[in-house]
Design a protein around this motif. Structure first.
Motif, PDB file in Angstrom:
ATOM      1  N   PRO A   1      67.791  46.224  53.139  1.00 46.49           N
ATOM      2  CA  PRO A   1      68.271  46.135  51.755  1.00 46.49           C
ATOM      3  C   PRO A   1      67.720  44.930  51.002  1.00 46.49           C
ATOM      4  CG  PRO A   1      69.931  45.266  53.216  1.00 46.49           C
ATOM      5  CD  PRO A   1      68.794  45.726  54.108  1.00 46.49           C
ATOM      6  N   PHE A   2      66.428  44.653  51.212  1.00 46.26           N
ATOM      7  CA  PHE A   2      65.803  43.508  50.562  1.00 46.26           C
ATOM      8  C   PHE A   2      64.473  43.950  49.965  1.00 46.26           C
ATOM      9  CE2 PHE A   2      68.072  41.978  54.370  1.00 46.26           C
ATOM     10  CZ  PHE A   2      69.092  41.287  53.736  1.00 46.26           C
ATOM     11  N   LYS A   3      64.074  43.300  48.899  1.00 43.28           N
ATOM     12  CA  LYS A   3      62.830  43.646  48.219  1.00 43.28           C
ATOM     13  C   LYS A   3      61.627  43.116  48.992  1.00 43.28           C
ATOM     14  CE  LYS A   3      60.587  43.403  43.691  1.00 43.28           C
ATOM     15  NZ  LYS A   3      60.679  42.855  42.311  1.00 43.28           N
ATOM     16  N   PRO A   4      60.604  43.956  49.223  1.00 44.54           N
ATOM     17  CA  PRO A   4      59.402  43.459  49.901  1.00 44.54           C
ATOM     18  C   PRO A   4      58.681  42.417  49.052  1.00 44.54           C
ATOM     19  CG  PRO A   4      59.493  45.862  49.914  1.00 44.54           C
ATOM     20  CD  PRO A   4      60.542  45.400  48.960  1.00 44.54           C
ATOM     21  N   VAL A   5      57.927  41.556  49.718  1.00 47.32           N
ATOM     22  CA  VAL A   5      57.151  40.551  49.001  1.00 47.32           C
ATOM     23  C   VAL A   5      55.957  41.197  48.305  1.00 47.32           C
ATOM     24  CG1 VAL A   5      57.792  38.688  50.578  1.00 47.32           C
ATOM     25  CG2 VAL A   5      55.732  40.049  51.034  1.00 47.32           C
ATOM     26  N   THR A   6      55.396  40.475  47.360  1.00 47.56           N
ATOM     27  CA  THR A   6      54.164  40.899  46.693  1.00 47.56           C
ATOM     28  C   THR A   6      52.981  40.313  47.449  1.00 47.56           C
ATOM     29  OG1 THR A   6      55.278  40.948  44.553  1.00 47.56           O
ATOM     30  CG2 THR A   6      52.872  40.859  44.543  1.00 47.56           C
ATOM     31  N   LEU A   7      51.995  41.146  47.762  1.00 46.65           N
ATOM     32  CA  LEU A   7      50.843  40.691  48.531  1.00 46.65           C
ATOM     33  C   LEU A   7      49.774  40.107  47.621  1.00 46.65           C
ATOM     34  CD1 LEU A   7      50.435  43.606  51.125  1.00 46.65           C
ATOM     35  CD2 LEU A   7      51.902  41.576  51.220  1.00 46.65           C
ATOM     36  N   GLY A   8      49.172  39.014  48.070  1.00 47.18           N
ATOM     37  CA  GLY A   8      48.074  38.384  47.353  1.00 47.18           C
ATOM     38  C   GLY A   8      46.781  38.550  48.125  1.00 47.18           C
ATOM     39  N   SER A   9      45.918  37.531  48.085  1.00 47.01           N
ATOM     40  CA  SER A   9      44.629  37.591  48.764  1.00 47.01           C
ATOM     41  C   SER A   9      44.170  36.198  49.151  1.00 47.01           C
ATOM     42  CB  SER A   9      43.578  38.234  47.855  1.00 47.01           C
ATOM     43  OG  SER A   9      42.276  38.100  48.392  1.00 47.01           O
ATOM     44  N   SER A  10      43.699  36.070  50.373  1.00 44.70           N
ATOM     45  CA  SER A  10      43.140  34.785  50.807  1.00 44.70           C
ATOM     46  C   SER A  10      41.757  34.566  50.222  1.00 44.70           C
ATOM     47  CB  SER A  10      43.066  34.740  52.340  1.00 44.70           C
ATOM     48  OG  SER A  10      42.060  35.623  52.828  1.00 44.70           O
ATOM     49  N   ASN A  11      41.078  35.641  49.845  1.00 38.07           N
ATOM     50  CA  ASN A  11      39.712  35.536  49.337  1.00 38.07           C
ATOM     51  C   ASN A  11      39.651  34.981  47.921  1.00 38.07           C
ATOM     52  OD1 ASN A  11      38.554  36.575  51.713  1.00 38.07           O
ATOM     53  ND2 ASN A  11      38.908  38.675  51.050  1.00 38.07           N
ATOM     54  N   ALA A  12      40.795  34.920  47.245  1.00 38.93           N
ATOM     55  CA  ALA A  12      40.817  34.410  45.878  1.00 38.93           C
ATOM     56  C   ALA A  12      41.238  32.947  45.811  1.00 38.93           C
ATOM     57  CB  ALA A  12      41.764  35.260  45.033  1.00 38.93           C
ATOM     58  N   LEU A  13      41.442  32.313  46.963  1.00 39.94           N
ATOM     59  CA  LEU A  13      41.973  30.951  46.994  1.00 39.94           C
ATOM     60  C   LEU A  13      40.889  29.901  46.813  1.00 39.94           C
ATOM     61  CD1 LEU A  13      44.390  31.405  50.022  1.00 39.94           C
ATOM     62  CD2 LEU A  13      44.983  31.466  47.596  1.00 39.94           C
ATOM     63  N   LYS A  14      41.314  28.713  46.408  1.00 38.99           N
ATOM     64  CA  LYS A  14      40.414  27.568  46.270  1.00 38.99           C
ATOM     65  C   LYS A  14      41.045  26.336  46.924  1.00 38.99           C
ATOM     66  CE  LYS A  14      38.142  28.942  41.939  1.00 38.99           C
ATOM     67  NZ  LYS A  14      38.744  30.283  41.845  1.00 38.99           N
ATOM     68  N   LYS A  15      40.199  25.448  47.395  1.00 38.07           N
ATOM     69  CA  LYS A  15      40.681  24.185  47.950  1.00 38.07           C
ATOM     70  C   LYS A  15      41.520  23.439  46.920  1.00 38.07           C
ATOM     71  CE  LYS A  15      37.119  23.016  51.349  1.00 38.07           C
ATOM     72  NZ  LYS A  15      36.181  21.961  51.750  1.00 38.07           N
ATOM     73  N   GLY A  16      42.569  22.800  47.403  1.00 35.50           N
ATOM     74  CA  GLY A  16      43.413  22.027  46.526  1.00 35.50           C
ATOM     75  C   GLY A  16      44.516  22.821  45.865  1.00 35.50           C
ATOM     76  N   GLU A  17      44.443  24.148  45.920  1.00 34.50           N
ATOM     77  CA  GLU A  17      45.469  24.983  45.301  1.00 34.50           C
ATOM     78  C   GLU A  17      46.814  24.744  45.978  1.00 34.50           C
ATOM     79  OE1 GLU A  17      46.218  29.786  44.657  1.00 34.50           O
ATOM     80  OE2 GLU A  17      44.178  28.994  44.832  1.00 34.50           O
ATOM     81  N   GLN A  18      47.864  24.723  45.196  1.00 35.49           N
ATOM     82  CA  GLN A  18      49.194  24.491  45.734  1.00 35.49           C
ATOM     83  C   GLN A  18      49.728  25.745  46.415  1.00 35.49           C
ATOM     84  OE1 GLN A  18      51.321  23.226  42.266  1.00 35.49           O
ATOM     85  NE2 GLN A  18      50.400  21.199  42.251  1.00 35.49           N
TER      86      GLN A  18
END
Length: 350
Positions: free
Chosen positions: A103-120
């Motif tokens: 009974p919980f909402k699934p998370v939203t999936l992102g992408s590791s390929n879109a990341l940059k160094k220093g990103e929070q």
């Protein structure tokens, strides 16, 4: 290499500073989509890890959480949900548990390929059996390309109990699964890319536990994961050892920007400034946004009195991160022997 890595089984609690850009409202969904994976071990003890709800009846976790355990179950507070079967990719250390309806909402999936160094980034998971998930904030320190995605090294800390917990970007999207860390207080923290979930979903469901098999991060020597092999020499400041491994890495992967950066860093610490400068330039050739290489080149230029190059590196950094550019400006106002810690150039830690 058992001395190198430690099971990430979760956490330390670190408050999120108000200066962070991450919208706290976007953390509510992943917070309530984090569950605990429990199972009795073969010795009779109760084992546990973390998991993330990725569908109405599916929880993603690490396979090593289930290695010495019988059939697991899912818990959220006092509520318990049965596990029907598992799709397992043991080598990539990702397991998809099929459960009772959740009974919980699934998370939203992102992408590791879109990341940059220093990103929070934010890590959310259970620690030492604590019922409520805990939050750890950090930055992306490095990204390592592997199997069409990127393994993520971040400064978002985790400890005993966090295996299978989630790493999220500023939008609250799941980008990785916190899995393993190096030994010691000055540890490096690694998350597996969410893109590998697609490979897990193609596996045949099974109902037998415990799971067996070695993971890729445990087989460092066999799988030639040089980014793991450089970790302890760098942490321990064993520069000749770092030079040796980084040299092997650049020979094996001559177009890898991270490999050239590590080689340059070892050369710099061994007072081989000219060689280090060349290696950093190679790093930028293969990744023009390698902020680590820019930062170190700026420092070397300052030590050589080359203010034009210092300015060029500062401007390059400012186009990616004004905060990093400010750090370089501050660092280059010091004397030539101004101390810079090994982990400084990637980003500032809040």
């Amino acid at each position: 290499m058992p001395y190198l890595l430690l099971f990430a089984v979760p956490w330390l609690l670190f408050p999120i500073a108000s200066a962070w850009a991450i919208d706290r409202e976007k953390l509510i969904e992943p917070f309530f989509s984090t569950v605990m994976v429990r199972a009795y071990r073969t010795d009779g003890g109760l084992g546990y890890g973390s998991g993330i709800i990725v569908a109405s009846d599916k929880v993603l976790t690490n396979c090593h959480v289930l290695r010495e355990s019988g059939k697991p179950w899912i818990s959220r507070g006092e509520d318990v949900y049965h596990v029907q079967s598992v799709q397992a990719d043991v080598w990539h250390d990702l397991c998809l548990l099929h459960t009772d309806p959740l009974p919980f909402k699934p998370v939203t999936l992102g992408s590791s390929n879109a990341l940059k160094k220093g990103e929070q980034v934010i890590a959310i998971g259970h620690s030492n059996g604590v019922a409520a998930p805990l939050i750890s904030a950090g930055n992306i320190k490095s990204l390592y390309a592997l199997d069409d995605a990127h393994i993520i090294r971040s400064s978002a800390r985790f400890a005993l109990g966090a295996s299978g917990s989630g790493l999220y970007n500023e939008a609250g999207e799941l980008i990785g699964i916190n899995t393993f860390k190096t030994l010691g207080r000055q540890a490096y923290y690694y998350a597996l890319p969410i893109e590998w979930l697609k490979q897990v979903e193609m596996r045949q469901p099974q109902t037998r536990f415990p799971l067996i098999g070695q993971t890729l991060w445990e087989a460092t020597e066999q799988s030639r994961l040089y980014f793991l092999m450089i970790a302890m020499p760098e942490i321990q400041q064993n520069w000749p050892a770092l030079l040796q491994v980084a040299s092997q890495w650049t020979a094996a992967e001559p177009d890898n920007s991270e490999a050239w950066y590590e080689l340059g860093y070892a050369q710099e610490q061994l007072k081989q400034a000219k060689d280090a400068e060349g290696s950093y330039q190679h790093a930028l050739t293969f990744d023009p946004q390698n902020t680590d290489a820019m930062f170190r080149l700026g420092l070397l230029a300052a030590q050589q009195g080359n203010q034009a190059k210092v300015q060029a590196m500062t401007q390059s950094l400012s186009r990616i991160s004004e905060q990093l550019a400010m750090e370089l400006r501050k660092a280059t106002t010091c004397a030539s022997d101004c101390p810079v810690t090994p982990d400084q150039p990637t980003s500032a830690t809040p």
